[in-house]
Scaffold this active site. Structure first.
Site, PDB file in Angstrom:
ATOM      1  N   ASN A 211     -11.505  -4.996  -5.332  1.00 63.97           N
ATOM      2  CA  ASN A 211     -10.956  -6.292  -5.766  1.00 63.97           C
ATOM      3  C   ASN A 211     -11.340  -7.378  -4.768  1.00 63.97           C
ATOM      4  O   ASN A 211     -12.043  -7.108  -3.792  1.00 63.97           O
ATOM      5  CB  ASN A 211      -9.436  -6.194  -5.948  1.00 63.97           C
ATOM      6  CG  ASN A 211      -8.758  -5.810  -4.656  1.00 63.97           C
ATOM      7  OD1 ASN A 211      -8.825  -6.530  -3.667  1.00 63.97           O
ATOM      8  ND2 ASN A 211      -8.110  -4.643  -4.635  1.00 63.97           N
ATOM      9  N   ALA A 275      -2.139  -5.442   1.940  1.00 59.56           N
ATOM     10  CA  ALA A 275      -3.384  -4.937   1.330  1.00 59.56           C
ATOM     11  C   ALA A 275      -3.289  -4.988  -0.183  1.00 59.56           C
ATOM     12  O   ALA A 275      -2.217  -4.823  -0.768  1.00 59.56           O
ATOM     13  CB  ALA A 275      -3.631  -3.500   1.783  1.00 59.56           C
ATOM     14  N   ASP A 279      -4.815  -0.011  -7.786  1.00 57.88           N
ATOM     15  CA  ASP A 279      -3.739   0.739  -8.438  1.00 57.88           C
ATOM     16  C   ASP A 279      -4.256   2.015  -9.096  1.00 57.88           C
ATOM     17  O   ASP A 279      -3.514   2.972  -9.267  1.00 57.88           O
ATOM     18  CB  ASP A 279      -3.058  -0.140  -9.498  1.00 57.88           C
ATOM     19  CG  ASP A 279      -2.190  -1.194  -8.837  1.00 57.88           C
ATOM     20  OD1 ASP A 279      -1.522  -0.846  -7.852  1.00 57.88           O
ATOM     21  OD2 ASP A 279      -2.196  -2.352  -9.292  1.00 57.88           O
ATOM     22  N   LYS A 289     -25.228  10.417  -7.624  1.00 61.11           N
ATOM     23  CA  LYS A 289     -25.332   9.108  -8.263  1.00 61.11           C
ATOM     24  C   LYS A 289     -25.545   9.264  -9.772  1.00 61.11           C
ATOM     25  O   LYS A 289     -26.426  10.024 -10.202  1.00 61.11           O
ATOM     26  CB  LYS A 289     -26.504   8.342  -7.646  1.00 61.11           C
ATOM     27  CG  LYS A 289     -26.600   6.924  -8.113  1.00 61.11           C
ATOM     28  CD  LYS A 289     -27.760   6.207  -7.447  1.00 61.11           C
ATOM     29  CE  LYS A 289     -27.987   4.894  -8.165  1.00 61.11           C
ATOM     30  NZ  LYS A 289     -29.314   4.385  -8.000  1.00 61.11           N
ATOM     31  N   ASP A 305       0.896   5.170  -3.912  1.00 61.99           N
ATOM     32  CA  ASP A 305       1.493   3.874  -3.576  1.00 61.99           C
ATOM     33  C   ASP A 305       2.011   3.962  -2.137  1.00 61.99           C
ATOM     34  O   ASP A 305       3.006   4.639  -1.859  1.00 61.99           O
ATOM     35  CB  ASP A 305       2.621   3.518  -4.555  1.00 61.99           C
ATOM     36  CG  ASP A 305       3.014   2.060  -4.397  1.00 61.99           C
ATOM     37  OD1 ASP A 305       3.298   1.641  -3.262  1.00 61.99           O
ATOM     38  OD2 ASP A 305       3.013   1.337  -5.418  1.00 61.99           O
ATOM     39  N   ILE A 306       1.293   3.277  -1.249  1.00 62.39           N
ATOM     40  CA  ILE A 306       1.569   3.405   0.195  1.00 62.39           C
ATOM     41  C   ILE A 306       2.920   2.780   0.538  1.00 62.39           C
ATOM     42  O   ILE A 306       3.733   3.356   1.263  1.00 62.39           O
ATOM     43  CB  ILE A 306       0.431   2.746   1.004  1.00 62.39           C
ATOM     44  CG1 ILE A 306      -0.895   3.374   0.581  1.00 62.39           C
ATOM     45  CG2 ILE A 306       0.637   2.907   2.498  1.00 62.39           C
ATOM     46  CD1 ILE A 306      -2.111   2.537   0.888  1.00 62.39           C
ATOM     47  N   PHE A 324       4.053  -7.363  -0.315  1.00 62.80           N
ATOM     48  CA  PHE A 324       3.499  -8.594  -0.893  1.00 62.80           C
ATOM     49  C   PHE A 324       3.445  -8.409  -2.397  1.00 62.80           C
ATOM     50  O   PHE A 324       3.364  -7.271  -2.881  1.00 62.80           O
ATOM     51  CB  PHE A 324       2.074  -8.848  -0.369  1.00 62.80           C
ATOM     52  CG  PHE A 324       2.033  -9.794   0.798  1.00 62.80           C
ATOM     53  CD1 PHE A 324       2.354  -9.361   2.070  1.00 62.80           C
ATOM     54  CD2 PHE A 324       1.663 -11.128   0.626  1.00 62.80           C
ATOM     55  CE1 PHE A 324       2.321 -10.231   3.148  1.00 62.80           C
ATOM     56  CE2 PHE A 324       1.621 -12.006   1.688  1.00 62.80           C
ATOM     57  CZ  PHE A 324       1.944 -11.566   2.958  1.00 62.80           C
ATOM     58  N   LYS A 338       9.589  -6.010  -8.161  1.00 60.36           N
ATOM     59  CA  LYS A 338       8.886  -5.173  -7.178  1.00 60.36           C
ATOM     60  C   LYS A 338       9.767  -4.925  -5.951  1.00 60.36           C
ATOM     61  O   LYS A 338       9.772  -3.842  -5.374  1.00 60.36           O
ATOM     62  CB  LYS A 338       7.579  -5.837  -6.742  1.00 60.36           C
ATOM     63  CG  LYS A 338       6.443  -5.530  -7.692  1.00 60.36           C
ATOM     64  CD  LYS A 338       5.125  -6.131  -7.258  1.00 60.36           C
ATOM     65  CE  LYS A 338       4.154  -6.008  -8.430  1.00 60.36           C
ATOM     66  NZ  LYS A 338       3.061  -6.943  -8.377  1.00 60.36           N
ATOM     67  N   LYS A 342      10.239  -1.108  -5.378  1.00 56.72           N
ATOM     68  CA  LYS A 342       9.508  -0.556  -4.232  1.00 56.72           C
ATOM     69  C   LYS A 342      10.416  -0.407  -3.009  1.00 56.72           C
ATOM     70  O   LYS A 342       9.927  -0.123  -1.911  1.00 56.72           O
ATOM     71  CB  LYS A 342       8.288  -1.406  -3.932  1.00 56.72           C
ATOM     72  CG  LYS A 342       7.266  -1.408  -5.081  1.00 56.72           C
ATOM     73  CD  LYS A 342       5.869  -1.686  -4.579  1.00 56.72           C
ATOM     74  CE  LYS A 342       4.861  -1.550  -5.709  1.00 56.72           C
ATOM     75  NZ  LYS A 342       3.525  -1.196  -5.221  1.00 56.72           N
TER      76      LYS A 342
END
Ligand code: PMT
Length: 401
Positions: A211, A275, A279, A289, A305-306, A324, A338, A342
């Site tokens: 991202n 960070a 997801d 490859k 999910d850290i 965040f 969240k 979380k």
């Protein structure tokens, strides 16, 4: 040992009648065991002499940006790196206005612009100059960049008028600086962990899902923690950014590596998760490859999910867990969701539909939502990510204490 002992103070003296007080400041710093280097602006030399400054500081006085001898001995960048703190005393209306504009046309303004240290301004000027809206506006802008301001005081002025604008007395300035260094010593017992940047989730050895996160927000946070004395660990996904070696930088690529590095660096007192962790990851990464002739079907699965792992950990949960939330719509509602889901103590939301802030920008504008409803939610208006980070870290310190 007092907190000023062996501290390196860079004192910038500007041209105002209060410049004479700076001589007393140097004397008091030296008495406490600080090292003092000084820069005199051109107009400061109209008020005090380099000889008296050099005699008191027992150091060479710097005054010229374009001086080959100075540059070979200690260039303007090294001078700003040398300092533990920069103090501008007196800070005149002219210098304040130059700093707000980001000018660098003399040694003092160049050193300040190049500095990564905390900068204290002690304004001193005539009451009308102090009350002028342009001075107020300039100073407010500088405060939003993270500059700290001591004074001025109310009293009789050298020009014969009475009012606010007198430079704070040297002994009181010393007290403020001492408190600042004391707070850094207290913070040294505290540990902070910050996650930053994107993660790369591999499809095959050369392709990955990622991202737009640049890491700027997380790096700025880590720098703000380190500046305030925290033992700081920064766990970063791939970025081009650098940090000084007072930060324990751990480079990772995938969410799994980020989780592992986080686990290995607990316990901490505060953890901030800035960070942008992918997801989803590819369920089965191709070991070779993928050829373009092959058809490609990607099956994705949820990533670790850290933040969730840390905030729900029974024994290793930091005292303060801050997430965040990057949102494009219903910012408050989604961020608060969240916060609860979380199990964070705070969630810091940025509206990333606004292209001038958030991802890859040098600026951010955030709202902080607190789980403890005794603390009022607040908004930090748009400013540099470094200044936003300073404000966040100030709030962390307040809460940890
Ligand atoms: O890096 P910059 O270019 O400076 O941009 C900064 C930023 C916009 C990336 C940053 O300010 C920000 O908003 N970071 C969080 C981005 C995000 O992924 O938000 P989220 O709403 O998807 O995740 C919520 C929280 O859970 C975040 O704290 C995130 O770090 C954490 N998370 C999410 C997923 C996951 N698998 N593990 C996590 O720890």
């Amino acid at each position: 040992m007092n907190s000023l002992s062996q501290k390196k103070i860079l004192l910038i003296i500007c041209g105002g009648i209060s410049a004479y007080k700076s001589l007393e400041l140097i004397r008091l710093f030296k008495k406490q065991g600080s090292e003092v280097k000084t820069i005199l602006t051109k107009s400061a030399k109209e008020f005090i002499t380099p000889l008296s400054v050099a005699s008191l500081s027992q150091e060479k006085v710097y005054d010229d940006l374009f001086n080959a001898e100075n540059e070979s001995e200690m260039d303007h960048i090294s001078l700003s790196r040398w300092a533990d703190l920069i103090l501008v005393a007196p800070a005149t209306a002219n210098t304040i206005s130059k700093l707000r504009a980001g000018s660098s046309d003399d040694l003092a303004s160049t050193v300040i612009l190049a500095s990564d240290k905390d900068i204290f301004l002690t304004p001193a000027m005539n009451v009308r100059m102090w009350e002028h809206p342009s001075t107020k506006e300039n100073l407010n802008k500088l405060k939003s960049y993270g500059y700290k301001v001591i004074g001025p005081e109310i009293g009789d002025m050298a020009c014969g008028e009475f009012g606010e604008g007198k430079m704070t007395e040297p002994k009181d300035i010393i007290q403020v600086i001492e408190l600042y260094f004391n707070s850094l010593i207290n913070n040294q017992k505290l540990r902070a962990l910050v996650t930053a940047g994107p993660t790369n989730e591999y499809i095959d050895p050369v392709r990955f899902i990622t991202n737009k996160s640049s890491g700027k927000q997380g790096y700025a946070l880590a720098k703000a923690f380190a500046k305030k004395g925290f033992q700081t660990t920064l766990i970063s996904g791939p970025t081009n950014l650098k940090v000084d070696n007072n930060i324990n930088l751990i480079k990772v690529e995938t969410a799994h590596e980020m989780l592992k590095a986080t686990q290995e660096n607990l316990p901490v007192d505060v953890a901030i998760f800035s960070a942008a962790v992918a997801d989803f990851k590819v369920k089965e990464k191709n070991e070779r490859k993928i050829k373009k002739e092959e058809s490609l079907h990607l099956e994705l699965e949820k990533n670790v999910d850290i933040l969730n792992y840390v905030s729900k950990h029974n024994s290793l949960r930091p005292k303060l867990v801050i997430g965040f939330a990057a949102e494009t719509n219903n910012v408050e509602e989604n961020a608060k969701k969240k916060l609860m889901e979380k199990n964070c103590d705070w969630i810091i939301a940025n509206d990333v539909s606004n292209k001038s802030i958030g991802f890859d920008s040098n600026f951010n504008e955030v709202s902080i939502f607190y789980r403890d409803n005794k603390i009022k939610d607040e908004k930090l208006s748009i400013k540099e990510k470094s200044a936003i980070s300073d404000e966040i870290v100030d709030r962390v310190i307040q809460q940890l204490n």
